[in-house]
Design an enzyme around this catalytic site. Sequence first.
Site: not given
Ligand SMILES: Cc1cc2nc3c(=O)[nH]c(=O)nc-3n(C[C@H](O)[C@H](O)[C@H](O)COP(=O)(O)OP(=O)(O)OC[C@H]3O[C@@H](n4cnc5c(N)ncnc54)[C@H](O)[C@@H]3O)c2cc1C
Length: 303
Positions: A115, A21, A225, A275
Amino acid sequence: MDAGPRLSRFMPARHRRIGVSFEFFPPKDEGMEKILWDSVERLKPLAPDFVSVTYGAGGSTRERTHATVKRILSETPLTPAAHLTCVAATRGEVDAIVRNYHDAGVRHIVALRGDPVGGAGDKYAPHPGGYQNAADLVAGIKRAGDFEISVSAYPEKHPDSPTLEADIDMLKAKVDAGASRAITQFFFENDLYFRYLERVRARGIDIPIVPGILPVQNFKAAKNFAARAGASVPVWLAERFHGLDNDPTTRKLIAAAVAAEQVIDLFDRGVTNFHFYTMNRADLVYAICHLLGLRPVTQEAVQ
Ligand SMILES: Cc1cc2nc3c(=O)[nH]c(=O)nc-3n(C[C@H](O)[C@H](O)[C@H](O)COP(=O)(O)OP(=O)(O)OC[C@H]3O[C@@H](n4cnc5c(N)ncnc54)[C@H](O)[C@@H]3O)c2cc1C
């Protein structure tokens, strides 16, 4: 003469099905738009399982993500996956985006927390009326329609997470809410991925954990990054790019060699799905896919 232990064992896609992908980001201007669509055209014949389109921090690319996803859907045979985050939006606003995608025919969403509005490194605070985290978002999307949902995974732990165990707990919550695939943050040491995979499987998580591969088109940018994403950059990698700041041609050759080495090692150790973080550039990704045994579908059909 022995061609080398790994390459000689390496068998192309017809022996083990390789799935790939490609991830793109929505273009900001006309110049970038052309670069993106040229890359989509170049990579299209490799028949990826899906192509994903990122969602800018804080929802900043909402319209552009949507437009790019819709264009992929209407002008190519590719299956798009739309990234979506919880940041700075109410549940109602996110649900409307999801419904809009469904109406347009999109059936795959990459669901993320996102983020903080101030950027990675700031403390994350969920929107008061919004989805609280990525697991909550996955559950919301599942309620909204029949979607395939991919989520993120962090072999080196997400920077916000106190421990890798807590991180894997979040992955488990996302899977329990309905995610059927995780895509990892990029990494450069494959052992990190396999150690992580072992812990994820031990936790009872059985969805595919697809390695995210970042071909290093620009070492300085990749390093920045990586620092924000909590991914480590090994000394050997820095050494390979050392002294090449003003030599883009050699840099590209080194980048291809580094990524080739990484994916062949992953393949040799049993990985069949990859990916690619394309950064909207096709050349390196195309070459690596070729090395993995992928050939343009039209050419294959003729043979
Ligand atoms: C494949 C991939 C695609 C991505 N695409 C995008 C995108 O299109 N746009 C974008 O903006 N970002 C993107 N990101 C980055 C991502 O949004 C960031 O890393 C963000 O900080 C975490 O989102 P998540 O859904 O990965 O986190 P989650 O899986 O929800 O959390 C990651 C970790 O942080 C911990 N955590 C979460 N919130 C808290 C909190 N408040 N306090 C303490 N711990 C916490 C969770 O427990 C977990 O362990 C991408 C990352 C990856 C790996």
